[in-house]
Design a protein around this motif. Structure first.
Motif, PDB file in Angstrom:
ATOM      1  N   HIS A 117     -14.830  14.321   2.845  1.00 25.05           N
ATOM      2  CA  HIS A 117     -13.462  14.240   3.336  1.00 25.05           C
ATOM      3  C   HIS A 117     -12.454  14.004   2.219  1.00 25.05           C
ATOM      4  N   THR A 118     -12.874  13.363   1.143  1.00 24.84           N
ATOM      5  CA  THR A 118     -11.985  13.267  -0.014  1.00 24.84           C
ATOM      6  C   THR A 118     -11.683  14.657  -0.551  1.00 24.84           C
ATOM      7  N   GLN A 119     -12.715  15.471  -0.677  1.00 23.94           N
ATOM      8  CA  GLN A 119     -12.525  16.844  -1.137  1.00 23.94           C
ATOM      9  C   GLN A 119     -11.606  17.623  -0.194  1.00 23.94           C
ATOM     10  N   ALA A 120     -11.695  17.330   1.095  1.00 23.24           N
ATOM     11  CA  ALA A 120     -10.880  18.041   2.082  1.00 23.24           C
ATOM     12  C   ALA A 120      -9.430  17.582   2.094  1.00 23.24           C
ATOM     13  N   GLY A 121      -9.122  16.470   1.391  1.00 23.79           N
ATOM     14  CA  GLY A 121      -7.743  16.035   1.284  1.00 23.79           C
ATOM     15  C   GLY A 121      -7.431  14.697   1.913  1.00 23.79           C
ATOM     16  N   VAL A 122      -8.441  13.995   2.423  1.00 23.35           N
ATOM     17  CA  VAL A 122      -8.216  12.644   2.952  1.00 23.35           C
ATOM     18  C   VAL A 122      -8.023  11.692   1.775  1.00 23.35           C
ATOM     19  N   GLU A 123      -6.972  10.875   1.833  1.00 17.62           N
ATOM     20  CA  GLU A 123      -6.624  10.002   0.715  1.00 17.62           C
ATOM     21  C   GLU A 123      -7.011   8.541   0.932  1.00 17.62           C
ATOM     22  N   ARG A 124      -7.146   8.126   2.188  1.00 11.91           N
ATOM     23  CA  ARG A 124      -7.519   6.743   2.491  1.00 11.91           C
ATOM     24  C   ARG A 124      -8.500   6.735   3.658  1.00 11.91           C
ATOM     25  N   PHE A 125      -9.412   5.744   3.626  1.00 14.75           N
ATOM     26  CA  PHE A 125     -10.411   5.572   4.676  1.00 14.75           C
ATOM     27  C   PHE A 125     -10.303   4.158   5.223  1.00 14.75           C
ATOM     28  N   PHE A 126     -10.085   4.048   6.532  1.00 14.49           N
ATOM     29  CA  PHE A 126     -10.071   2.764   7.213  1.00 14.49           C
ATOM     30  C   PHE A 126     -11.310   2.712   8.096  1.00 14.49           C
TER      31      PHE A 126
ATOM     32  N   ILE B  16      -5.811  13.950  15.408  1.00 14.78           N
ATOM     33  CA  ILE B  16      -5.092  13.597  14.188  1.00 14.78           C
ATOM     34  C   ILE B  16      -3.674  13.271  14.637  1.00 14.78           C
ATOM     35  N   VAL B  17      -3.213  12.060  14.351  1.00 20.11           N
ATOM     36  CA  VAL B  17      -1.936  11.623  14.920  1.00 20.11           C
ATOM     37  C   VAL B  17      -0.985  11.128  13.842  1.00 20.11           C
ATOM     38  N   ARG B  18       0.293  11.191  14.182  1.00 21.36           N
ATOM     39  CA  ARG B  18       1.313  10.509  13.385  1.00 21.36           C
ATOM     40  C   ARG B  18       1.368   9.068  13.885  1.00 21.36           C
ATOM     41  N   PRO B  19       0.887   8.097  13.124  1.00 23.36           N
ATOM     42  CA  PRO B  19       0.746   6.739  13.666  1.00 23.36           C
ATOM     43  C   PRO B  19       2.060   6.106  14.101  1.00 23.36           C
ATOM     44  N   THR B  20       3.164   6.479  13.483  1.00 25.27           N
ATOM     45  CA  THR B  20       4.443   5.888  13.870  1.00 25.27           C
ATOM     46  C   THR B  20       4.910   6.377  15.235  1.00 25.27           C
ATOM     47  N   GLN B  21       4.272   7.422  15.764  1.00 22.41           N
ATOM     48  CA  GLN B  21       4.671   7.960  17.058  1.00 22.41           C
ATOM     49  C   GLN B  21       3.662   7.644  18.166  1.00 22.41           C
ATOM     50  N   VAL B  22       2.645   6.844  17.850  1.00 23.29           N
ATOM     51  CA  VAL B  22       1.609   6.515  18.824  1.00 23.29           C
ATOM     52  C   VAL B  22       1.929   5.194  19.509  1.00 23.29           C
TER      53      VAL B  22
ATOM     54  N   MET C 191       0.847  -1.202   0.000  1.00 17.96           N
ATOM     55  CA  MET C 191       0.000   0.000   0.000  1.00 17.96           C
ATOM     56  C   MET C 191       0.877   1.245   0.000  1.00 17.96           C
ATOM     57  N   ALA C 192       0.615   2.153  -0.935  1.00 16.53           N
ATOM     58  CA  ALA C 192       1.383   3.392  -1.011  1.00 16.53           C
ATOM     59  C   ALA C 192       1.132   4.234   0.235  1.00 16.53           C
ATOM     60  N   ARG C 193       2.145   4.971   0.639  1.00 17.93           N
ATOM     61  CA  ARG C 193       2.013   5.835   1.808  1.00 17.93           C
ATOM     62  C   ARG C 193       1.260   7.104   1.409  1.00 17.93           C
ATOM     63  N   HIS C 194       0.328   7.516   2.260  1.00 14.53           N
ATOM     64  CA  HIS C 194      -0.509   8.671   1.982  1.00 14.53           C
ATOM     65  C   HIS C 194      -0.222   9.784   2.977  1.00 14.53           C
ATOM     66  N   ALA C 195      -0.588  10.989   2.596  1.00 16.52           N
ATOM     67  CA  ALA C 195      -0.400  12.122   3.500  1.00 16.52           C
ATOM     68  C   ALA C 195      -1.372  12.059   4.667  1.00 16.52           C
TER      69      ALA C 195
ATOM     70  N   ASP D   2       2.146   2.294   8.900  1.00 16.11           N
ATOM     71  CA  ASP D   2       3.015   2.882   7.881  1.00 16.11           C
ATOM     72  C   ASP D   2       2.264   3.297   6.623  1.00 16.11           C
ATOM     73  N   ALA D   3       0.926   3.351   6.706  1.00 16.66           N
ATOM     74  CA  ALA D   3       0.133   3.650   5.509  1.00 16.66           C
ATOM     75  C   ALA D   3      -0.047   5.142   5.262  1.00 16.66           C
ATOM     76  N   ALA D   4       0.156   5.968   6.295  1.00 15.75           N
ATOM     77  CA  ALA D   4      -0.099   7.402   6.132  1.00 15.75           C
ATOM     78  C   ALA D   4       0.772   8.192   7.104  1.00 15.75           C
ATOM     79  N   ASP D   5       1.106   9.400   6.697  1.00 14.19           N
ATOM     80  CA  ASP D   5       1.836  10.296   7.599  1.00 14.19           C
ATOM     81  C   ASP D   5       0.974  10.672   8.805  1.00 14.19           C
ATOM     82  N   TRP D   6      -0.320  10.896   8.552  1.00 10.71           N
ATOM     83  CA  TRP D   6      -1.265  11.260   9.598  1.00 10.71           C
ATOM     84  C   TRP D   6      -2.505  10.383   9.464  1.00 10.71           C
ATOM     85  N   ILE D   7      -3.109  10.018  10.596  1.00 12.06           N
ATOM     86  CA  ILE D   7      -4.425   9.395  10.607  1.00 12.06           C
ATOM     87  C   ILE D   7      -5.321  10.197  11.548  1.00 12.06           C
ATOM     88  N   ALA D   8      -6.472  10.606  11.046  1.00 10.25           N
ATOM     89  CA  ALA D   8      -7.477  11.277  11.872  1.00 10.25           C
ATOM     90  C   ALA D   8      -8.457  10.224  12.383  1.00 10.25           C
TER      91      ALA D   8
END
Length: 290
Positions: free
Chosen positions: A26-35, A180-186, A1-5, A82-88
């Motif tokens: 949220h896609t319009q607002a800039g969200v690239e992936r939905f879990f 909204i968090v940086r998942p690698t730091q949680v 899976m490509a890394r998303h912002a 590792d899928a995104a820089d940020w997850i809300a």
């Protein structure tokens, strides 16, 4: 899976009438992936996701049983670290956006290496709607509680033992945050509202004030904001109350929630309109076939 912002994680249960609008917005607002985590839904959520036009961005997992929200958040952090820089981490009745209209990833770039951001919300009531109206949530509900509105939920007491009949015993409803968090730091999700971070890190407000609780030390909504459509119509509030919360085992009565809702219609607020107008004709994107 490509890394998303930016990705977003949410738990849903019988939210088909709202999924298409929520995903498209949220896609319009800039969200690239939905879990998204399905909590025992029995409605037509699959065609609702398809109706958003963004189904390729959506990953749906299951989260059965009661009190699963924190469990789902922890699973998301483990699977998609590792899928995104940020997850809300938000709910289906919450719409995250930048009030100045910028895309969310552009705003998040301004927060340097902070591990998380606590976003304040404005909480909307029924606006007088008894039944679910035609059209979009973002268009239909424009009445919200005043900034600083207080509701007498026990969880909002500033500390145990304070007089529950005094308004100043409670934190303002708007000071409750979503993260909204940086998942690698949680390290882990503590509640649906706040997280523990590695190396002693803490969340910050949009003004970069550090804090470590589910409530921010001040309320600010100029850079990031959530519209929390807490009740929708009176009929939908009754359904929401009967369904119960997703992360704790008990819930207030309908009469109690109705009393809270009466505090959430004090002001007109259309801040979200410029971001929501792109939705074709401001019409429902999905009609439940049932």
């Amino acid at each position: 899976m490509a890394r998303h912002a930016l990705a977003i994680c949410a738990v849903f249960k019988n939210e088909a009438p709202y999924l298409a609008e929520w995903i498209a917005f949220h896609t319009q607002a800039g969200v690239e992936r939905f879990f998204l985590y399905d909590n025992d839904s029995t409605d037509a959520w699959r065609p609702a996701i398809a109706a958003s036009g963004q189904g390729a961005r959506v990953t749906v997992l299951t989260c059965p049983g009661p009190e699963g929200q924190v469990r789902a958040y922890r699973d998301c952090l483990r699977r998609f670290r590792d899928a995104a820089d940020w997850i809300a981490f938000t709910d289906l009745d919450e719409f995250l956006f930048a009030p100045d209209g910028r895309r969310l990833p552009d705003v998040l770039e301004e927060f340097g290496r902070h591990p998380g951001i606590g976003v304040n919300w404005m909480v909307f009531g029924t606006g007088g709607h008894q039944d679910r109206p035609d059209g979009l949530v973002t268009r239909n509900y424009i009445r919200r509680g005043a900034t600083g509105v207080v509701v007498p939920y026990k969880a909002y007491l500033r500390s145990p033992g304070l007089d529950p009949l005094r308004a100043d015993s409670y934190r303002p409803m708007n000071s409750h945050v979503k993260s909204i968090v940086r998942p690698t730091q949680v390290l882990r999700a503590i509640t649906p509202h706040h997280f523990a971070f590695a190396d002693g890190g803490t969340m910050v407000t949009e003004n970069e004030e550090p804090f470590a609780e589910p409530w921010s030390p001040s309320v600010s909504l100029s850079r990031l904001r959530i519209n929390h459509y807490w009740s929708k119509s009176s009929a939908e509030l009754a359904i929401k109350t009967a369904r119960g919360p997703a992360w704790i085992g008990s819930a207030p009565s309908l009469e109690y929630n109705q009393a809270v809702e009466r505090r959430l219609n004090a002001e007109t607020d259309t801040t979200i309109f410029p971001m929501a107008r792109y939705l074709p004709g401001w019409q429902p994107l999905f009609v439940d076939p049932a």
